[in-house]
Design an enzyme around this catalytic site. Structure first.
Site, PDB file in Angstrom:
ATOM      1  N   ARG A  96      61.727 -35.701  38.357  1.00 59.24           N
ATOM      2  CA  ARG A  96      60.870 -34.901  39.292  1.00 59.24           C
ATOM      3  C   ARG A  96      59.308 -35.060  39.187  1.00 59.24           C
ATOM      4  O   ARG A  96      58.833 -35.069  37.967  1.00 59.24           O
ATOM      5  CB  ARG A  96      61.081 -33.362  39.272  1.00 59.24           C
ATOM      6  CG  ARG A  96      62.776 -33.098  39.487  1.00 59.24           C
ATOM      7  CD  ARG A  96      63.034 -31.640  39.498  1.00 59.24           C
ATOM      8  NE  ARG A  96      62.626 -31.167  38.125  1.00 59.24           N
ATOM      9  CZ  ARG A  96      62.419 -29.741  38.109  1.00 59.24           C
ATOM     10  NH1 ARG A  96      62.754 -28.973  39.016  1.00 59.24           N
ATOM     11  NH2 ARG A  96      62.085 -29.322  36.967  1.00 59.24           N
ATOM     12  N   ASP A 125      60.513 -31.362  26.670  1.00 62.13           N
ATOM     13  CA  ASP A 125      60.759 -30.369  27.803  1.00 62.13           C
ATOM     14  C   ASP A 125      60.695 -29.056  27.270  1.00 62.13           C
ATOM     15  O   ASP A 125      60.326 -27.956  27.901  1.00 62.13           O
ATOM     16  CB  ASP A 125      62.059 -30.751  28.613  1.00 62.13           C
ATOM     17  CG  ASP A 125      63.380 -31.192  27.689  1.00 62.13           C
ATOM     18  OD1 ASP A 125      63.047 -30.924  26.364  1.00 62.13           O
ATOM     19  OD2 ASP A 125      64.155 -31.400  27.929  1.00 62.13           O
TER      20      ASP A 125
END
Length: 701
Positions: A420, A517
């Site tokens: 993304r 992340d």
């Protein structure tokens, strides 16, 4: 004249400061003098023209039969930076009286000398039109700044090359007031047909010197690096002594540092050396013949890269003083002239060659064009300059919130399933998001990342978002300082020892930050979420991956190669594995539930089954929540945070079980620590953006 409404002669003041600018101005002065029905000429002489050490070069103006209207002594001796400033100040004090007396319609100023800046400043402040010769050129020293400053003061411009013309237009000068004429000195250069050049050579260099067997040296100080330019001059003289050819050395100009250069000449005995002739000045007509028939010219004078090209004489340009000039193929640049050997090697390469003649700076017809241009000036036009600024996008709003929102980051999230990219504003708003499946190979993945980022950056312009940089969130271990993914899990294949920063930075020309992340989720909470204002908290992402904190020594196999990790129990991948087992045994589906044949069974089906009362599904989720809860207890015991934030799609399904485990298993001192579900929709993307947007979130970037 009638065409422009001028009912009288144009009164032109030509101001000349030194021998170099007179060589460019003299052809124009001769042209003006030949048309007395159109022009009145006043000549002002100042600067080094009037100093004996620099040859009293005002005499050549008198020898050319020009009446010198005014002589202004404007040079403060000292030949250092302060003396240059004081000389400008002295000229500014003296010039107003002269200009008030002469009352010229237009003043012609040449080039980029500090004296010329004083002339242009005085004329502009006294509402006298200025015609600037040789604007728009680039050399490489303080002369550039002075030249461009005079350009902004001047009303009309005569330039020598197409590039200079484009530079003037880029500087917002009115195209209608720019004349591409060529260099006036080329009118004389290209018509020079002196057949008796040998008498000139003998006069300046001796009776035994032959054509193409001598060197002309002309080197000036570089005012932005005086110490280095003096050292370079010393090395040049050493190289010339070693080269052992007859050499005509001209004294440097009056810039700061020239006194030290003269001392170097005298220290090395150049004025008394049998191979050298040291002179303060050579008349331009004779100088033309000397460089036209030289074996080589060496130094850093503009005439070496401009005028000498007209004859194809080899030139060695030393240092940075003319580094930005357009040159013919006859010029060899020695930018780092820091050793005698370099300069000596250049002499061996260039001496005695003959190059094609170059007409970069003129075709011999500059003066007729300039005179025609002068005649076209309408004195009834408003004196105030108009600048031609390029069109700029109008601001939608001057509201401070709008301005802040347009400052944005490009955020990239590399997950186990999806890739993304998003444009994220300063307030944490995701302006636009792009999603693609994460490819399986390195080559496909890196190409897709670059493609998506380029597309997003282009779209950001249309959305009025200014991208400040790129932040990347990725699974696995990361070296944020180097921008490298050290090791990733099996879910992201071919993703070990990957340099992400370099290709993205090279492609987008933006700074790039990278972190894993988990850290990015924490950064997002600190800037935009429930961690704002807290000194310490922990964020756990519940998604495809979860982490490799071991909670059972004999637990299920994990993708990392170990056993009993939280990820093996509570990640989306682990739940998908358990859902498939139940489905294969026909134990997943309950009443009110179905799975289409073309749809893969996943974690969401397991959750749906548990909600509908499937006891086995409920047991699997309880075990997963317990494993996660044990991991949180370990974190509470070792790190003692003030808050635990569960993030990701599975967080809301685990929160109650995690709190139960904490009440049962944790020490009493940490049981009051709050555990909450993140209210951020895209923590990984927001965390990646926060690395760019907020300096306080950068730990070691």
């Amino acid at each position: 004249m009638e065409k422009n409404g001028n009912n009288r002669k144009l009164r032109v003041c030509v101001a000349t400061c030194n021998r170099a600018d007179y060589s460019k101005l003299a052809p124009i002065m001769f042209g003006i003098k030949t048309e007395p029905e159109f022009f009145e000429l006043d000549v002002v002489v100042l600067g080094s023209h009037l100093i004996d050490d620099y040859g009293n070069t005002y005499r050549m103006i008198e020898q050319d039969d020009f009446d010198i209207n005014t002589r202004l002594h404007t040079i403060v001796r000292g030949e250092d930076e302060a003396a240059m400033v004081e000389s400008v100040g002295l000229a500014l004090v003296k010039l107003p009286d002269v200009l008030n007396r002469l009352k010229p319609d237009i003043m012609i100023v040449h080039g980029d000398r500090f004296d010329a800046l004083a002339l242009a400043t005085s004329a502009a402040l006294m509402n006298i039109r200025i015609l600037h010769i040789e604007g728009g050129e680039v050399s490489g020293t303080i002369d550039d700044s002075i030249r461009h400053a005079i350009t902004k003061l001047a009303h009309y411009h005569v330039c020598c090359t197409r590039s200079a013309e484009q530079h003037l237009i880029s500087m917002c000068e009115d195209h209608d007031r720019i004349l591409l004429a060529g260099c006036p000195s080329y009118d004389k250069l290209l018509s020079a047909k002196n057949k008796d050049y040998m008498s000139i050579i003998r006069m300046w260099l001796g009776d035994d010197v032959k054509s193409k067997d001598y060197i002309v040296a002309l080197q000036h100080p570089v005012t932005t690096d005086i110490k280095h330019s003096i050292k370079m001059f010393e090395l040049t003289l050493d190289a010339l002594i070693s080269f052992n050819k007859r050499t005509l050395v001209l004294f440097p100009n009056i810039d700061a540092g020239s006194k030290e250069m003269v001392r170097v000449m005298r220290k090395k005995g150049i004025e008394h050396h049998p191979n050298f002739r040291a002179v303060k000045h050579v008349p331009f007509d004779q100088f033309i013949q000397l460089v036209a028939h030289a074996g080589c010219m060496i130094g850093n004078s503009s005439c070496g890269v401009r005028e000498v090209g007209a004859f194809g004489t080899p030139v060695i340009n030393l240092g940075t003083r003319q580094i930005g000039r357009e040159t013919g193929e006859n010029v060899l640049h020695v930018r780092d002239a820091d050793t005698q050997d370099k300069i000596l090697q250049a002499l061996h390469l260039q001496f005695g060659k003959q190059y094609p003649c170059s007409k970069i700076y003129g075709d011999g017809n500059a003066v007729p064009r300039i005179l025609k241009f002068l005649k076209s000036i309408d004195l009834h036009e408003p004196l105030q300059k108009k600048f031609c600024f390029p069109p700029v996008k109008e601001n939608i709003s001057q509201d401070i919130d709008h301005i802040l929102e347009t400052l944005s980051a490009l955020a990239v999230d590399l997950g186990g399933t999806n890739l993304r990219v998003a444009i994220v504003s300063m307030k944490g708003e995701i302006v636009k998001k792009y999603t693609q499946f994460n490819p399986k190979t390195y080559e496909e993945r890196i190409n897709l990342i670059l493609q998506m980022c380029v597309e997003a950056a282009a779209e950001a312009v249309k959305l009025n978002c200014r991208i400040l940089g790129v932040g990347i969130s990725t699974g696995g271990r990361v070296n944020p300082r180097e921008g490298i993914v050290l090791h990733s899990t099996k879910l992201i294949q071919e993703w070990n020892s990957v340099d992400l920063r370099t290709p993205l930075s090279d492609t987008l020309h933006l700074p790039v930050w990278i972190d894993n992340d988990g850290n990015c989720a924490a950064l997002a909470e600190r800037k935009f979420g429930q961690g704002k204002g807290l000194e310490n908290f922990v964020t756990l992402i519940t998604g495809t991956e979860l982490g490799h904190l071991v909670v059972s020594l004999d637990g299920p196999d994990c993708s990392c190669g170990s056993h009993g990790c939280i990820e093996a129990y509570a990640s989306g991948t682990a739940l998908q594995r358990e859902a498939k087992k139940l489905h294969d045994e026909d134990l997943l589906l309950v009443e009110g539930m179905s799975v289409p044949k073309d749809e893969a069974v996943g974690a969401l089906h397991l959750i749906q089954a548990a909600k509908l009362g499937n006891a086995k599904a409920q047991s699997i989720l309880r075990t997963a929540g317990t494993a996660l809860g044990l991991g949180v207890v370990n974190i509470l015991h070792t790190m003692n945070p003030s808050l635990v934030i569960l993030s990701g799609v599975l967080a809301s399904h685990y929160i109650h079980t995690v709190k139960d485990v904490i009440r049962q298993q944790a020490l009493s001192s940490v049981q009051d620590v709050d555990v909450v579900v993140s209210d951020l929709v895209d923590p990984a993307l927001l965390g990646a953006a926060s690395m760019v947007l907020d300096y306080t979130t950068r730990r070691i970037y």
